[in-house]
Design a protein around this motif. Structure first.
Motif, PDB file in Angstrom:
ATOM      1  N   SER A   1       3.039   0.842 -13.878  1.00  0.00           N
ATOM      2  CA  SER A   1       2.474   1.746 -14.913  1.00  0.00           C
ATOM      3  C   SER A   1       3.436   1.599 -16.121  1.00  0.00           C
ATOM      4  CB  SER A   1       2.660   3.398 -14.425  1.00  0.00           C
ATOM      5  OG  SER A   1       2.599   4.073 -15.409  1.00  0.00           O
ATOM      6  N   ASN A   2       4.905   1.450 -15.641  1.00  0.00           N
ATOM      7  CA  ASN A   2       5.746   1.216 -16.835  1.00  0.00           C
ATOM      8  C   ASN A   2       5.445  -0.077 -17.720  1.00  0.00           C
ATOM      9  OD1 ASN A   2       8.491   0.815 -18.287  1.00  0.00           O
ATOM     10  ND2 ASN A   2       9.378   2.059 -16.717  1.00  0.00           N
ATOM     11  N   LEU A   3       5.154  -1.151 -16.871  1.00  0.00           N
ATOM     12  CA  LEU A   3       4.757  -2.479 -17.571  1.00  0.00           C
ATOM     13  C   LEU A   3       3.500  -2.387 -18.414  1.00  0.00           C
ATOM     14  CD1 LEU A   3       5.571  -4.763 -14.610  1.00  0.00           C
ATOM     15  CD2 LEU A   3       7.046  -4.624 -16.554  1.00  0.00           C
ATOM     16  N   ASN A   4       2.460  -1.559 -17.776  1.00  0.00           N
ATOM     17  CA  ASN A   4       1.351  -1.476 -18.561  1.00  0.00           C
ATOM     18  C   ASN A   4       1.336  -0.535 -19.657  1.00  0.00           C
ATOM     19  OD1 ASN A   4      -0.193  -2.723 -16.778  1.00  0.00           O
ATOM     20  ND2 ASN A   4      -0.742  -0.859 -15.384  1.00  0.00           N
ATOM     21  N   GLN A   5       2.493   0.490 -19.631  1.00  0.00           N
ATOM     22  CA  GLN A   5       2.481   1.348 -21.000  1.00  0.00           C
ATOM     23  C   GLN A   5       3.187   0.434 -21.967  1.00  0.00           C
ATOM     24  OE1 GLN A   5       4.749   4.748 -19.310  1.00  0.00           O
ATOM     25  NE2 GLN A   5       3.154   5.719 -18.640  1.00  0.00           N
ATOM     26  N   ARG A   6       4.082  -0.510 -21.537  1.00  0.00           N
ATOM     27  CA  ARG A   6       4.848  -1.320 -22.607  1.00  0.00           C
ATOM     28  C   ARG A   6       3.966  -2.523 -22.895  1.00  0.00           C
ATOM     29  NH1 ARG A   6      10.285   0.508 -22.772  1.00  0.00           N
ATOM     30  NH2 ARG A   6      10.844   2.080 -21.209  1.00  0.00           N
ATOM     31  N   LYS A   7       2.857  -2.642 -22.609  1.00  0.00           N
ATOM     32  CA  LYS A   7       1.951  -3.864 -22.680  1.00  0.00           C
ATOM     33  C   LYS A   7       2.623  -5.070 -22.150  1.00  0.00           C
ATOM     34  CE  LYS A   7      -0.543  -1.393 -26.396  1.00  0.00           C
ATOM     35  NZ  LYS A   7      -1.049  -0.136 -25.313  1.00  0.00           N
ATOM     36  N   VAL A   8       3.373  -5.063 -21.090  1.00  0.00           N
ATOM     37  CA  VAL A   8       3.894  -6.154 -20.552  1.00  0.00           C
ATOM     38  C   VAL A   8       2.828  -6.990 -19.495  1.00  0.00           C
ATOM     39  CG1 VAL A   8       5.638  -7.265 -19.145  1.00  0.00           C
ATOM     40  CG2 VAL A   8       6.142  -5.261 -20.776  1.00  0.00           C
ATOM     41  N   PRO A   9       2.307  -8.116 -19.806  1.00  0.00           N
ATOM     42  CA  PRO A   9       1.415  -8.841 -19.055  1.00  0.00           C
ATOM     43  C   PRO A   9       2.113  -9.336 -17.679  1.00  0.00           C
ATOM     44  CG  PRO A   9       1.670 -10.073 -21.138  1.00  0.00           C
ATOM     45  CD  PRO A   9       2.706  -8.927 -21.318  1.00  0.00           C
ATOM     46  N   HIS A  10       1.466  -9.060 -16.564  1.00  0.00           N
ATOM     47  CA  HIS A  10       2.100  -9.301 -15.289  1.00  0.00           C
ATOM     48  C   HIS A  10       1.031  -9.704 -14.136  1.00  0.00           C
ATOM     49  CE1 HIS A  10       1.285  -5.025 -15.526  1.00  0.00           C
ATOM     50  NE2 HIS A  10       1.089  -4.981 -14.020  1.00  0.00           N
ATOM     51  N   GLN A  11       1.482 -10.369 -13.262  1.00  0.00           N
ATOM     52  CA  GLN A  11       0.770 -10.416 -12.043  1.00  0.00           C
ATOM     53  C   GLN A  11       1.285  -9.539 -10.902  1.00  0.00           C
ATOM     54  OE1 GLN A  11       1.459 -14.871 -11.592  1.00  0.00           O
ATOM     55  NE2 GLN A  11      -0.331 -15.295 -12.104  1.00  0.00           N
ATOM     56  N   THR A  12       0.082  -9.272 -10.132  1.00  0.00           N
ATOM     57  CA  THR A  12       0.620  -8.431  -9.013  1.00  0.00           C
ATOM     58  C   THR A  12       0.073  -9.299  -7.746  1.00  0.00           C
ATOM     59  OG1 THR A  12       0.168  -6.268 -10.210  1.00  0.00           O
ATOM     60  CG2 THR A  12       0.119  -6.143  -7.733  1.00  0.00           C
ATOM     61  N   VAL A  13       1.175  -8.951  -6.860  1.00  0.00           N
ATOM     62  CA  VAL A  13       0.774  -9.688  -5.350  1.00  0.00           C
ATOM     63  C   VAL A  13       0.894  -8.793  -4.429  1.00  0.00           C
ATOM     64  CG1 VAL A  13       1.648 -11.476  -3.762  1.00  0.00           C
ATOM     65  CG2 VAL A  13       1.903 -11.986  -6.283  1.00  0.00           C
ATOM     66  N   HIS A  14       0.087  -8.557  -3.724  1.00  0.00           N
ATOM     67  CA  HIS A  14      -0.302  -7.448  -2.834  1.00  0.00           C
ATOM     68  C   HIS A  14       0.540  -8.029  -1.339  1.00  0.00           C
ATOM     69  CE1 HIS A  14      -1.951  -5.133   0.612  1.00  0.00           C
ATOM     70  NE2 HIS A  14      -1.603  -4.078  -0.070  1.00  0.00           N
ATOM     71  N   VAL A  15       1.410  -7.318  -0.792  1.00  0.00           N
ATOM     72  CA  VAL A  15       2.089  -7.599   0.429  1.00  0.00           C
ATOM     73  C   VAL A  15       1.553  -6.798   1.480  1.00  0.00           C
ATOM     74  CG1 VAL A  15       4.452  -7.784   1.635  1.00  0.00           C
ATOM     75  CG2 VAL A  15       4.154  -8.190  -0.869  1.00  0.00           C
ATOM     76  N   ALA A  16       0.603  -7.353   2.167  1.00  0.00           N
ATOM     77  CA  ALA A  16      -0.044  -6.962   3.423  1.00  0.00           C
ATOM     78  C   ALA A  16       1.062  -6.614   4.516  1.00  0.00           C
ATOM     79  CB  ALA A  16      -1.158  -7.684   3.883  1.00  0.00           C
ATOM     80  N   GLU A  17       0.830  -5.644   5.260  1.00  0.00           N
ATOM     81  CA  GLU A  17       1.921  -5.381   6.380  1.00  0.00           C
ATOM     82  C   GLU A  17       1.820  -6.493   7.540  1.00  0.00           C
ATOM     83  OE1 GLU A  17       1.687  -1.395   8.240  1.00  0.00           O
ATOM     84  OE2 GLU A  17       1.254  -0.501   6.507  1.00  0.00           O
ATOM     85  N   ASP A  18       0.764  -6.932   7.511  1.00  0.00           N
ATOM     86  CA  ASP A  18       0.514  -8.369   8.702  1.00  0.00           C
ATOM     87  C   ASP A  18       0.977  -9.690   7.951  1.00  0.00           C
ATOM     88  OD1 ASP A  18      -1.650  -8.613   7.088  1.00  0.00           O
ATOM     89  OD2 ASP A  18      -3.172  -8.726   8.549  1.00  0.00           O
ATOM     90  N   ASN A  19       1.408  -9.606   6.978  1.00  0.00           N
ATOM     91  CA  ASN A  19       1.669 -11.093   6.042  1.00  0.00           C
ATOM     92  C   ASN A  19       3.172 -11.306   6.410  1.00  0.00           C
ATOM     93  OD1 ASN A  19       2.321 -13.156   4.705  1.00  0.00           O
ATOM     94  ND2 ASN A  19       1.048 -12.509   3.001  1.00  0.00           N
TER      95      ASN A  19
ATOM     96  N   ASP B   1       0.792  -1.140  -0.168  1.00  0.00           N
ATOM     97  CA  ASP B   1       0.150  -0.166   0.197  1.00  0.00           C
ATOM     98  C   ASP B   1       0.828   1.248  -0.073  1.00  0.00           C
ATOM     99  OD1 ASP B   1      -2.365  -1.354   0.011  1.00  0.00           O
ATOM    100  OD2 ASP B   1      -2.609  -1.495   2.457  1.00  0.00           O
ATOM    101  N   ALA B   2       0.352   2.471  -0.506  1.00  0.00           N
ATOM    102  CA  ALA B   2       1.112   3.589  -0.678  1.00  0.00           C
ATOM    103  C   ALA B   2       2.446   3.514  -0.996  1.00  0.00           C
ATOM    104  CB  ALA B   2       1.054   4.316   1.007  1.00  0.00           C
ATOM    105  N   CYS B   3       2.905   3.097  -2.040  1.00  0.00           N
ATOM    106  CA  CYS B   3       4.000   2.652  -2.619  1.00  0.00           C
ATOM    107  C   CYS B   3       4.205   3.292  -4.042  1.00  0.00           C
ATOM    108  CB  CYS B   3       4.293   1.177  -2.735  1.00  0.00           C
ATOM    109  SG  CYS B   3       5.899   0.672  -3.527  1.00  0.00           S
ATOM    110  N   GLY B   4       4.768   4.532  -4.094  1.00  0.00           N
ATOM    111  CA  GLY B   4       5.031   5.235  -5.436  1.00  0.00           C
ATOM    112  C   GLY B   4       5.681   4.609  -6.321  1.00  0.00           C
ATOM    113  N   ASP B   5       6.806   3.867  -5.972  1.00  0.00           N
ATOM    114  CA  ASP B   5       7.938   2.925  -6.829  1.00  0.00           C
ATOM    115  C   ASP B   5       6.873   1.526  -7.562  1.00  0.00           C
ATOM    116  OD1 ASP B   5       9.839   4.834  -6.555  1.00  0.00           O
ATOM    117  OD2 ASP B   5      10.953   3.434  -5.382  1.00  0.00           O
ATOM    118  N   CYS B   6       6.020   1.382  -6.493  1.00  0.00           N
ATOM    119  CA  CYS B   6       5.000   0.236  -6.870  1.00  0.00           C
ATOM    120  C   CYS B   6       4.288   0.681  -8.355  1.00  0.00           C
ATOM    121  CB  CYS B   6       4.203  -0.338  -5.673  1.00  0.00           C
ATOM    122  SG  CYS B   6       5.320  -0.921  -4.602  1.00  0.00           S
TER     123      CYS B   6
END
Length: 95
Positions: free
Chosen positions: A21-39, A11-16
């Protein structure tokens, strides 16, 4: 060449956001895994990977797997240069 790209974010990660966004602009398919603070288990796993890579734990964590060869490239932080080197250039080379 088939590349499997996974972006680990928090959450709240500008670099993320910039990396995705960089991957999306370049049309690179990718998966996202959210890392919760309590994980704690996943955070410790990422900490161990960072230590193994000689890096600091700075999100996002990006993992690129060549599914044909099993070769893996991985890094922490927003790295447009590595997106180009390890994803874009390899995709162009496989055309």
């Amino acid at each position: 060449m088939a590349l499997e790209v996974t972006v680990y974010t928090k959450d709240a990660c500008g670099d993320c956001r910039r990396t995705k966004s960089n991957l999306n602009q370049r049309k690179v398919p990718h998966q996202t895994v959210h890392v919760a603070e309590d994980n704690i288990e996943l955070i410790e796993k990422l900490r161990a990977i960072a230590e193994q890579l000689g890096s600091k734990l700075a999100m996002p964590y990006v993992k690129v797997v060549n599914t044909d060869t099993g070769d893996t490239e991985e890094w922490f932080g927003h790295r447009s240069d590595l997106i180009v080197e390890h994803i874009i250039a390899k995709r162009r080379g496989s055309l």
